[in-house]
Design a protein around this motif. Structure first.
Motif, mmCIF file in Angstrom:
data_model
loop_
_atom_site.group_PDB
_atom_site.id
_atom_site.type_symbol
_atom_site.label_atom_id
_atom_site.label_comp_id
_atom_site.label_asym_id
_atom_site.label_seq_id
_atom_site.Cartn_x
_atom_site.Cartn_y
_atom_site.Cartn_z
ATOM 1 N N GLY A 1 -0.015 21.086 2.189
ATOM 2 C CA GLY A 1 -0.048 22.618 2.358
ATOM 3 C C GLY A 1 -1.002 23.352 2.993
ATOM 4 N N ASN A 2 -0.882 24.068 3.231
ATOM 5 C CA ASN A 2 -2.253 25.128 3.428
ATOM 6 C C ASN A 2 -2.844 25.981 2.856
ATOM 7 O OD1 ASN A 2 0.017 25.789 6.403
ATOM 8 N ND2 ASN A 2 -2.104 26.129 7.221
ATOM 9 N N ASN A 3 -4.033 26.652 2.492
ATOM 10 C CA ASN A 3 -4.728 26.394 1.963
ATOM 11 C C ASN A 3 -3.973 27.791 1.070
ATOM 12 O OD1 ASN A 3 -5.881 29.901 1.727
ATOM 13 N ND2 ASN A 3 -5.522 28.860 4.158
ATOM 14 N N SER A 4 -2.415 28.422 1.337
ATOM 15 C CA SER A 4 -2.101 29.821 0.469
ATOM 16 C C SER A 4 -1.306 29.457 -0.878
ATOM 17 C CB SER A 4 -2.111 30.570 1.177
ATOM 18 O OG SER A 4 -2.404 31.502 1.906
ATOM 19 N N ALA A 5 -0.956 27.908 -0.058
ATOM 20 C CA ALA A 5 -0.099 26.499 -1.434
ATOM 21 C C ALA A 5 0.459 25.969 -2.293
ATOM 22 C CB ALA A 5 1.189 25.863 -0.127
ATOM 23 N N PHE A 6 -1.516 26.546 -2.946
ATOM 24 C CA PHE A 6 -1.725 26.315 -4.403
ATOM 25 C C PHE A 6 -1.979 26.461 -4.892
ATOM 26 C CE2 PHE A 6 -4.266 23.740 -6.615
ATOM 27 C CZ PHE A 6 -3.334 22.625 -7.442
ATOM 28 N N ALA A 7 -1.961 26.281 -6.566
ATOM 29 C CA ALA A 7 -1.947 26.776 -7.760
ATOM 30 C C ALA A 7 -2.604 26.535 -8.571
ATOM 31 C CB ALA A 7 -2.226 28.353 -7.699
ATOM 32 N N PRO A 8 -3.990 25.897 -9.103
ATOM 33 C CA PRO A 8 -4.199 24.738 -9.890
ATOM 34 C C PRO A 8 -2.742 24.706 -11.608
ATOM 35 C CG PRO A 8 -6.065 25.448 -8.985
ATOM 36 C CD PRO A 8 -5.591 26.313 -8.652
ATOM 37 N N VAL B 1 -4.528 26.089 12.888
ATOM 38 C CA VAL B 1 -6.338 25.080 13.166
ATOM 39 C C VAL B 1 -5.970 24.569 11.837
ATOM 40 C CG1 VAL B 1 -8.952 24.755 12.722
ATOM 41 C CG2 VAL B 1 -7.811 26.595 14.687
ATOM 42 N N GLU B 2 -5.775 24.672 11.031
ATOM 43 C CA GLU B 2 -6.023 24.709 9.039
ATOM 44 C C GLU B 2 -4.867 23.312 9.476
ATOM 45 O OE1 GLU B 2 -6.650 26.975 5.380
ATOM 46 O OE2 GLU B 2 -3.680 26.653 5.645
ATOM 47 N N THR B 3 -3.804 23.762 9.847
ATOM 48 C CA THR B 3 -2.181 22.263 9.898
ATOM 49 C C THR B 3 -2.503 21.337 10.772
ATOM 50 O OG1 THR B 3 -0.986 24.754 9.431
ATOM 51 C CG2 THR B 3 -0.173 22.863 10.186
ATOM 52 N N ILE B 4 -3.205 22.058 12.235
ATOM 53 C CA ILE B 4 -3.684 20.554 13.129
ATOM 54 C C ILE B 4 -5.077 19.419 12.206
ATOM 55 C CG2 ILE B 4 -4.683 19.884 14.559
ATOM 56 C CD1 ILE B 4 -4.462 22.632 16.552
ATOM 57 N N ASN B 5 -5.725 20.333 11.405
ATOM 58 C CA ASN B 5 -6.356 19.012 10.637
ATOM 59 C C ASN B 5 -5.298 17.894 9.326
ATOM 60 O OD1 ASN B 5 -8.868 19.808 11.882
ATOM 61 N ND2 ASN B 5 -9.139 21.730 10.477
ATOM 62 N N ALA B 6 -4.338 19.356 8.861
ATOM 63 C CA ALA B 6 -3.388 18.608 7.618
ATOM 64 C C ALA B 6 -2.819 17.429 8.639
ATOM 65 C CB ALA B 6 -2.408 19.943 7.585
ATOM 66 N N VAL B 7 -2.128 17.588 9.824
ATOM 67 C CA VAL B 7 -1.799 17.001 10.160
ATOM 68 C C VAL B 7 -2.618 15.372 10.857
ATOM 69 C CG1 VAL B 7 -0.167 16.256 11.896
ATOM 70 C CG2 VAL B 7 0.163 18.286 11.248
ATOM 71 N N ASP B 8 -4.205 16.065 10.932
ATOM 72 C CA ASP B 8 -4.912 14.966 11.428
ATOM 73 C C ASP B 8 -5.639 13.831 10.044
ATOM 74 O OD1 ASP B 8 -6.518 13.973 13.195
ATOM 75 O OD2 ASP B 8 -8.031 14.000 11.432
ATOM 76 N N PHE B 9 -5.185 14.954 9.198
ATOM 77 C CA PHE B 9 -5.177 14.165 7.780
ATOM 78 C C PHE B 9 -4.325 12.912 7.524
ATOM 79 C CE2 PHE B 9 -3.361 14.109 3.336
ATOM 80 C CZ PHE B 9 -4.777 13.076 2.649
ATOM 81 N N LEU B 10 -2.824 13.412 7.369
ATOM 82 C CA LEU B 10 -1.595 12.484 7.617
ATOM 83 C C LEU B 10 -2.249 11.272 8.035
ATOM 84 C CD1 LEU B 10 1.064 15.125 7.254
ATOM 85 C CD2 LEU B 10 -0.109 13.786 5.412
#
Length: 589
Positions: free
Chosen positions: A274-281, A171-180
């Motif tokens: 990226g998905n939520n696990s793919a980033f750290a500040p 679901v998170e990735t669907i939203n990411a593609v929708d954003f793109l």
């Protein structure tokens, strides 16, 4: 860095007709010889609970792929435990958090779970979708302790004991593609790159990108990697050769930084999400930092740590005070959320004088049923855990009865019904083409008013069949009006009349259903940032937001959901219409 929170928005849209919450995971009475006993204060206890302590487990990654995430998740949970204990603990007992670092190693993760299982009431943390999936069968069949993982794979859904907090990776990735598609120029016919970890996490995210690509006419170019792969040069070269116009990455922070850094250096300047696990500040301080600032976004199942809300600001201040030398990231939100959810479950279990694993689970569980028209149900994508869509027209008695029968067949007790169905065509009483169309006026009242009444009366019948709690309460109906009920604008005569009718039913409905222990409350929202609003341009949205007194923005769907939750928990609220509008009073037009 950019943050997107469209998963919550999508869920709100999917459940726009009716939402029913039901108790789940109800425990049976303790049997002799099952390890349960009665302790201090007459409270039943079991694994992980003594007269003085409640032990919780945390299986984290402090030295592996997600070391940064694991550290912040763990420290935020330790902060929660410290604050709860300083306030007196839960049920007269202090919380203890036992942490084990598995370093994202499967053997260590399984060994740590086996070690802690007989010593804790449950787990506030378990990082790693593959590892949680590996113990799922054991948890469900044998251990039966509540597990709140920092993992969002759809493979974890369906378990009454492993409860995923937030949208799953698909679901998170669907939203990411929708954003793109909506904001970064991706269009039908384009190629979308997807770099993903092998295993549950990456492959579940890949299902989401393929689903979204199929709907949007995109072609997905896959690049599977291992958690030990840190150099993304080969993947970037392959994506560049394929001519991708955007990239999704479902991996760890290191892989995301390498991907974006190499892409920028080699001329592949396309948006990356990226998905939520793919980033750290902390990545912003590396050589890839400038490229990340320009090219990288990430999706999240929760508010970002920098959100401008009182709760987020309070958490940031408290975390900084406790850990002044450490940075801020979304692991803090994930960790705190899981710990506080587990804590609330324990508090509710304490009220029932039962701190066994079964009771902690029962206090946490809920199933959500959404009623919508056939086409909407058929078009719905993957759903979060504990959500089921049922096809029904709210104006049709037989269809609503069939939906309620399906809920009953699941063995769930309907306790809360939320009416959100509505249409809002615009027409004046007397316009250029003559008087208001009577059939249009009738259609609006039919959906907005009659539909609300139909679901309310049939849901009340179902709720009334269940046993009341110790205060005589059986359940709650929340209806949705609008501030247009009080100050409808030009062209809103049908909509205003229908919503005024919903508001007008509130006190009478509360009086009618009081003898059955059922409360009725109505919410009258102002301008809410629903998917319908997403179709307007930024200038229109900004103008609408400027009309709100304060906060000067559109309301969020999740704020409506939080208000429903508050009403459900505040059992003295009844027969009231609550405005949720930022003090907006609408002008004539």
């Amino acid at each position: 860095m950019n943050h997107r929170r469209q998963a919550v928005r999508g869920l709100a849209a999917a459940l726009a007709a009716l939402v029913a919450l039901t108790a789940a995971g109800c425990s049976s009475k303790a049997k002799s010889g099952d390890g349960k006993q009665t302790g201090a204060g007459g409270v039943k206890t079991g694994e992980g609970v003594t007269d003085r302590t409640i032990s919780l487990g945390a299986l984290t990654d402090m030295t592996g792929v997600y070391a940064t995430l694991g550290k912040s998740v763990t420290q935020s949970q330790q902060l929660y435990v410290k604050q709860v204990n300083a306030a007196g603990g839960i049920c007269g007992r202090k919380l203890e958090l036992t942490v084990r670092d598995h370093g994202y190693d499967p053997q260590k993760a399984l060994a740590a779970y086996t070690e802690l299982e007989p010593k804790v009431v449950g787990y506030t943390q378990f990082i790693g979708s593959p590892f949680v999936a590996a113990v799922k069968q054991r948890v469900d069949a044998q251990d039966k302790g509540l597990v709140l993982p920092q993992a969002w794979s759809a493979s974890l859904l369906g378990s009454p004991y492993i409860r995923v907090l937030g949208a799953t990776y698909d679901v998170e990735t669907i939203n990411a593609v929708d954003f793109l598609l909506k904001e970064k120029g991706l269009k039908a016919g384009d190629r979308l790159g997807h770099v993903y970890f092998e295993g549950d996490y990456g492959e579940n995210a890949l299902k989401g990108s393929k689903y979204a690509a199929g709907k949007a006419g995109l072609t997905v170019v896959e690049q599977k990697i291992k958690p030990t792969d840190n150099d993304m040069s080969a993947q970037v070269a392959a994506l560049k050769q394929a001519g991708v116009k955007a990239v999704v990455i479902s991996a760890g922070p290191r892989q995301a930084a390498s991907l974006v850094g190499v892409a920028a250096a080699t001329g592949l300047r396309v948006p990356v999400v990226g998905n939520n696990s793919a980033f750290a500040p902390q990545l912003l301080g590396t050589q890839a930092g400038p490229a990340l600032e320009k090219m990288y976004w990430f999706a999240s199942p929760s508010l970002p740590i920098g959100a401008d809300t009182p709760t987020a600001r309070k958490l940031v201040a408290e975390y900084r005070a406790a850990y002044p030398d450490d940075g801020l990231d979304n692991g803090i939100v994930a960790g705190w959320t899981a710990a506080s959810v587990f804590g609330e479950a324990l508090k509710k279990a304490c009220l029932d004088k039962d701190l066994t694993r079964d009771a902690a689970l029962a206090a946490r569980g809920a199933t959500v049923y959404g009623l919508d028209l056939d086409k909407a149900v058929a078009a719905a994508g993957p759903l979060p855990e504990g959500v089921r869509l049922l096809a029904a027209d709210v104006t049709d008695e037989d269809q609503v009865r069939e939906a309620l029968a399906a809920i009953d067949a699941d063995g769930a007790e309907l306790r809360l019904a939320v009416n959100c169905a509505g249409i809002a065509p615009s027409a004046r009483i007397l316009g250029r083409k003559g008087p208001h169309d009577l059939d249009l006026f009738r259609a609006v009242l039919n959906v907005n008013l009659l539909g609300t009444f139909n679901v309310m009366r049939l849901a009340a019948e179902a709720i009334a069949r269940h046993e009341p709690d110790e205060h005589g309460q059986r359940g709650l109906v929340v209806n949705t009006a609008s501030i247009a009920a009080f100050e409808g604008q030009v062209g809103q005569i049908a909509y205003a009349a229908s919503k005024a009718g919903v508001a007008g039913m509130t006190v009478t409905a509360a009086r009618d259903l009081a003898q059955f222990g059922i409360r009725v409350v109505t919410i009258a929202p102002g301008i809410v940032d629903t998917p319908m609003m997403a179709g307007f341009g930024e200038d229109v949205r900004a103008g609408l937001a400027a009309s709100v007194t304060f906060p000067q923005r559109l309301a969020r769907p999740e704020e409506y959901a939080r208000l429903v939750t508050m009403i459900a928990e505040h059992d003295y609220l009844n027969g009231e219409t609550i405005r949720m509008d930022g003090a907006l009073r609408m002008a004539a037009r």
